[in-house]
Design a protein around this motif. Sequence first.
Motif, PDB file in Angstrom:
ATOM      1  N   THR A 217      19.156 -27.904 -18.331  1.00  0.00           N
ATOM      2  CA  THR A 217      18.589 -27.464 -17.822  1.00  0.00           C
ATOM      3  C   THR A 217      17.079 -28.207 -17.798  1.00  0.00           C
ATOM      4  OG1 THR A 217      18.796 -25.472 -18.125  1.00  0.00           O
ATOM      5  CG2 THR A 217      20.414 -25.619 -16.609  1.00  0.00           C
ATOM      6  N   CYS A 218      17.290 -28.924 -16.937  1.00  0.00           N
ATOM      7  CA  CYS A 218      15.329 -29.789 -17.308  1.00  0.00           C
ATOM      8  C   CYS A 218      14.938 -29.893 -16.466  1.00  0.00           C
ATOM      9  CB  CYS A 218      15.799 -30.596 -18.402  1.00  0.00           C
ATOM     10  SG  CYS A 218      16.580 -30.000 -20.123  1.00  0.00           S
ATOM     11  N   ASP A 219      13.257 -30.163 -16.163  1.00  0.00           N
ATOM     12  CA  ASP A 219      13.054 -30.378 -15.075  1.00  0.00           C
ATOM     13  C   ASP A 219      12.304 -31.940 -14.835  1.00  0.00           C
ATOM     14  OD1 ASP A 219      11.923 -28.040 -15.488  1.00  0.00           O
ATOM     15  OD2 ASP A 219       9.716 -28.183 -15.970  1.00  0.00           O
ATOM     16  N   SER A 220      13.309 -32.489 -16.018  1.00  0.00           N
ATOM     17  CA  SER A 220      12.990 -34.257 -15.667  1.00  0.00           C
ATOM     18  C   SER A 220      14.213 -35.034 -16.084  1.00  0.00           C
ATOM     19  CB  SER A 220      12.329 -35.031 -16.744  1.00  0.00           C
ATOM     20  OG  SER A 220      12.383 -35.268 -17.839  1.00  0.00           O
ATOM     21  N   LEU A 221      14.901 -35.878 -15.804  1.00  0.00           N
ATOM     22  CA  LEU A 221      16.250 -36.871 -15.941  1.00  0.00           C
ATOM     23  C   LEU A 221      15.647 -37.586 -17.173  1.00  0.00           C
ATOM     24  CD1 LEU A 221      18.625 -38.648 -15.004  1.00  0.00           C
ATOM     25  CD2 LEU A 221      17.499 -39.646 -13.849  1.00  0.00           C
ATOM     26  N   GLY A 222      14.839 -37.723 -18.197  1.00  0.00           N
ATOM     27  CA  GLY A 222      15.206 -38.207 -19.274  1.00  0.00           C
ATOM     28  C   GLY A 222      14.781 -37.458 -20.165  1.00  0.00           C
ATOM     29  N   GLU A 223      14.656 -35.855 -19.807  1.00  0.00           N
ATOM     30  CA  GLU A 223      14.625 -35.052 -21.019  1.00  0.00           C
ATOM     31  C   GLU A 223      15.478 -35.136 -20.829  1.00  0.00           C
ATOM     32  OE1 GLU A 223      14.542 -33.012 -24.017  1.00  0.00           O
ATOM     33  OE2 GLU A 223      12.508 -34.325 -23.322  1.00  0.00           O
ATOM     34  N   ALA A 224      17.092 -34.861 -19.766  1.00  0.00           N
ATOM     35  CA  ALA A 224      18.042 -34.087 -19.568  1.00  0.00           C
ATOM     36  C   ALA A 224      19.334 -35.144 -19.905  1.00  0.00           C
ATOM     37  CB  ALA A 224      18.327 -33.507 -18.050  1.00  0.00           C
ATOM     38  N   LEU A 225      19.170 -35.882 -20.030  1.00  0.00           N
ATOM     39  CA  LEU A 225      19.886 -37.098 -20.248  1.00  0.00           C
ATOM     40  C   LEU A 225      19.774 -37.416 -22.014  1.00  0.00           C
ATOM     41  CD1 LEU A 225      21.545 -39.553 -19.989  1.00  0.00           C
ATOM     42  CD2 LEU A 225      19.740 -41.096 -19.106  1.00  0.00           C
ATOM     43  N   ARG A 226      18.392 -37.785 -22.330  1.00  0.00           N
ATOM     44  CA  ARG A 226      18.302 -37.141 -23.784  1.00  0.00           C
ATOM     45  C   ARG A 226      18.484 -36.633 -24.678  1.00  0.00           C
ATOM     46  NH1 ARG A 226      13.311 -37.570 -23.637  1.00  0.00           N
ATOM     47  NH2 ARG A 226      13.092 -39.621 -23.353  1.00  0.00           N
ATOM     48  N   GLN A 227      18.666 -35.243 -23.754  1.00  0.00           N
ATOM     49  CA  GLN A 227      19.647 -33.359 -24.751  1.00  0.00           C
ATOM     50  C   GLN A 227      20.713 -34.157 -24.289  1.00  0.00           C
ATOM     51  OE1 GLN A 227      17.761 -29.742 -23.737  1.00  0.00           O
ATOM     52  NE2 GLN A 227      16.271 -30.213 -23.436  1.00  0.00           N
ATOM     53  N   PHE A 228      21.310 -34.381 -23.161  1.00  0.00           N
ATOM     54  CA  PHE A 228      22.640 -34.700 -23.964  1.00  0.00           C
ATOM     55  C   PHE A 228      22.867 -35.046 -24.034  1.00  0.00           C
ATOM     56  CE2 PHE A 228      26.612 -36.855 -22.146  1.00  0.00           C
ATOM     57  CZ  PHE A 228      27.291 -35.764 -21.432  1.00  0.00           C
ATOM     58  N   LEU A 229      22.643 -36.607 -25.092  1.00  0.00           N
ATOM     59  CA  LEU A 229      22.691 -37.384 -25.396  1.00  0.00           C
ATOM     60  C   LEU A 229      22.574 -37.461 -27.095  1.00  0.00           C
ATOM     61  CD1 LEU A 229      21.396 -41.129 -23.644  1.00  0.00           C
ATOM     62  CD2 LEU A 229      24.293 -39.661 -23.724  1.00  0.00           C
ATOM     63  N   ARG A 230      21.689 -36.666 -27.700  1.00  0.00           N
ATOM     64  CA  ARG A 230      21.427 -36.252 -28.773  1.00  0.00           C
ATOM     65  C   ARG A 230      22.011 -35.403 -29.212  1.00  0.00           C
ATOM     66  NH1 ARG A 230      14.602 -35.247 -29.575  1.00  0.00           N
ATOM     67  NH2 ARG A 230      14.033 -37.588 -29.918  1.00  0.00           N
ATOM     68  N   GLN A 231      22.157 -34.171 -27.999  1.00  0.00           N
ATOM     69  CA  GLN A 231      23.984 -33.439 -28.543  1.00  0.00           C
ATOM     70  C   GLN A 231      25.203 -33.852 -28.938  1.00  0.00           C
ATOM     71  OE1 GLN A 231      23.622 -31.096 -25.110  1.00  0.00           O
ATOM     72  NE2 GLN A 231      22.220 -29.755 -25.745  1.00  0.00           N
ATOM     73  N   SER A 232      25.789 -35.009 -28.028  1.00  0.00           N
ATOM     74  CA  SER A 232      26.467 -35.935 -28.030  1.00  0.00           C
ATOM     75  C   SER A 232      26.792 -37.059 -29.224  1.00  0.00           C
ATOM     76  CB  SER A 232      27.003 -36.819 -26.821  1.00  0.00           C
ATOM     77  OG  SER A 232      26.750 -36.513 -26.187  1.00  0.00           O
ATOM     78  N   MET A 233      25.195 -36.982 -29.905  1.00  0.00           N
ATOM     79  CA  MET A 233      25.399 -37.687 -31.163  1.00  0.00           C
ATOM     80  C   MET A 233      25.406 -36.664 -32.529  1.00  0.00           C
ATOM     81  SD  MET A 233      24.938 -40.634 -30.487  1.00  0.00           S
ATOM     82  CE  MET A 233      25.503 -40.616 -28.621  1.00  0.00           C
ATOM     83  N   GLN A 234      25.615 -35.549 -32.428  1.00  0.00           N
ATOM     84  CA  GLN A 234      25.172 -34.461 -33.461  1.00  0.00           C
ATOM     85  C   GLN A 234      26.592 -34.115 -33.111  1.00  0.00           C
ATOM     86  OE1 GLN A 234      22.535 -33.537 -35.159  1.00  0.00           O
ATOM     87  NE2 GLN A 234      24.319 -32.981 -36.189  1.00  0.00           N
ATOM     88  N   SER A 235      27.047 -33.722 -31.898  1.00  0.00           N
ATOM     89  CA  SER A 235      29.212 -33.919 -32.323  1.00  0.00           C
ATOM     90  C   SER A 235      29.649 -34.106 -33.095  1.00  0.00           C
ATOM     91  CB  SER A 235      29.379 -33.045 -30.856  1.00  0.00           C
ATOM     92  OG  SER A 235      30.640 -32.569 -31.013  1.00  0.00           O
ATOM     93  N   ILE A 236      29.231 -36.198 -32.684  1.00  0.00           N
ATOM     94  CA  ILE A 236      29.893 -36.783 -33.449  1.00  0.00           C
ATOM     95  C   ILE A 236      29.615 -36.777 -34.947  1.00  0.00           C
ATOM     96  CG2 ILE A 236      29.895 -39.367 -34.026  1.00  0.00           C
ATOM     97  CD1 ILE A 236      29.904 -39.095 -31.064  1.00  0.00           C
ATOM     98  N   ALA A 237      28.257 -36.874 -34.784  1.00  0.00           N
ATOM     99  CA  ALA A 237      27.712 -36.528 -36.794  1.00  0.00           C
ATOM    100  C   ALA A 237      28.909 -35.549 -37.453  1.00  0.00           C
ATOM    101  CB  ALA A 237      26.528 -35.902 -37.002  1.00  0.00           C
ATOM    102  N   ASP A 238      29.287 -34.297 -36.704  1.00  0.00           N
ATOM    103  CA  ASP A 238      28.995 -33.133 -37.482  1.00  0.00           C
ATOM    104  C   ASP A 238      31.002 -33.207 -37.373  1.00  0.00           C
ATOM    105  OD1 ASP A 238      27.288 -32.081 -37.478  1.00  0.00           O
ATOM    106  OD2 ASP A 238      27.028 -30.722 -35.278  1.00  0.00           O
ATOM    107  N   GLY A 239      30.965 -34.366 -37.025  1.00  0.00           N
ATOM    108  CA  GLY A 239      32.917 -34.597 -37.311  1.00  0.00           C
ATOM    109  C   GLY A 239      34.133 -35.109 -36.328  1.00  0.00           C
TER     110      GLY A 239
ATOM    111  N   GLY B 142      33.313 -37.030 -34.358  1.00  0.00           N
ATOM    112  CA  GLY B 142      33.515 -38.869 -34.915  1.00  0.00           C
ATOM    113  C   GLY B 142      35.262 -39.622 -34.269  1.00  0.00           C
ATOM    114  N   ALA B 143      35.512 -38.560 -35.507  1.00  0.00           N
ATOM    115  CA  ALA B 143      36.749 -38.668 -36.319  1.00  0.00           C
ATOM    116  C   ALA B 143      38.094 -37.736 -35.106  1.00  0.00           C
ATOM    117  CB  ALA B 143      37.379 -37.957 -37.867  1.00  0.00           C
ATOM    118  N   HIS B 144      38.056 -37.024 -34.575  1.00  0.00           N
ATOM    119  CA  HIS B 144      38.415 -36.313 -33.619  1.00  0.00           C
ATOM    120  C   HIS B 144      38.601 -37.369 -32.695  1.00  0.00           C
ATOM    121  CE1 HIS B 144      37.556 -33.110 -35.879  1.00  0.00           C
ATOM    122  NE2 HIS B 144      38.158 -31.949 -35.514  1.00  0.00           N
ATOM    123  N   LEU B 145      37.627 -38.510 -32.101  1.00  0.00           N
ATOM    124  CA  LEU B 145      37.756 -39.009 -30.983  1.00  0.00           C
ATOM    125  C   LEU B 145      38.273 -40.500 -31.669  1.00  0.00           C
ATOM    126  CD1 LEU B 145      34.012 -38.383 -29.598  1.00  0.00           C
ATOM    127  CD2 LEU B 145      35.854 -37.569 -28.502  1.00  0.00           C
TER     128      LEU B 145
END
Length: 196
Positions: A77-99, A101-104
Motif C-alpha cells: 500500500t503505497c502512494d505511488s505506482l512506482g513505489e508499490a511496484l518496486r516493493q512488490f518486485l523487491r519482495q519477489s526477488m528476496q523470496s526467490i533468493a531465500d529459496g 527460486g528452487a521451488h518455482l
Amino acid sequence: MVKAKTGRPRSEKSREAIINATHDLLAEKGVAGVTIEAIAKRAGVGKPTIYRWWATSADIVLEAVLSQAETSIPVPTCDSLGEALRQFLRQSMQSIADGGGAHLRFLMAQAQKDEGFRERFRANFVAKRRAALVSIFLEAVEDGQIGSDHNLEMVVDMIFGAMWYRLLIGHAPMDKSFADELTQIILGVVQDKAKF
C-alpha cells in the motif's frame, strides 16, 4: 490451498512437518530428492497421510510456495505506482533468493510434464500472483497515475516474463537492482502512451 482428496481434517502439526520436509529436501537434494517417500520419511508421517491430502509431491511444493508468496510478497500500500511496484518486485526477488527460486523451477518443470498439475499450478499460483500484480496497476488507474486504456494483462506478462526468463535460464541475477530496473522500464511503458 491445493487439496487432492477429501477426508478427515489435516493435523496442522503433520502439515507443517510435511511442508518443512519438502522445503528442506528441495534445498538439499534438488528436484530428484523431492519424492513422496523421502518427504514422508523426513516428516515422520506415513505415505497414506500425504496421499490423503495431496495428489503429488509437486502439489505439496505448490501449497508451500503459495502460502509463502501470500505472506512474504503482499500487495504493498503505497502512494505511488512506482513505489508499490518496486516493493512488490523487491519482495519477489528476496523470496526467490531465500529459496523460493528452487521451488518455482521445480513447479515449472512439473507443469511441463503433467497437464493436470499445470492446470492446478495456473489456477492456484499463477492466477493469484497475476491478480496481485494487476491490483497494483488498477489502483494506479483509480488514482489517476496512469490511463485506463492500458492492456494491464500484457504489462503483467512483460513483468513476469522477464522474471521467469531470468529464473529459468539463470543468465543474470535476480536481485534488488533487477527489481529496480524492471520497475523503471515498466513505468516508462505505462506512463508514456507512445511506447504502449
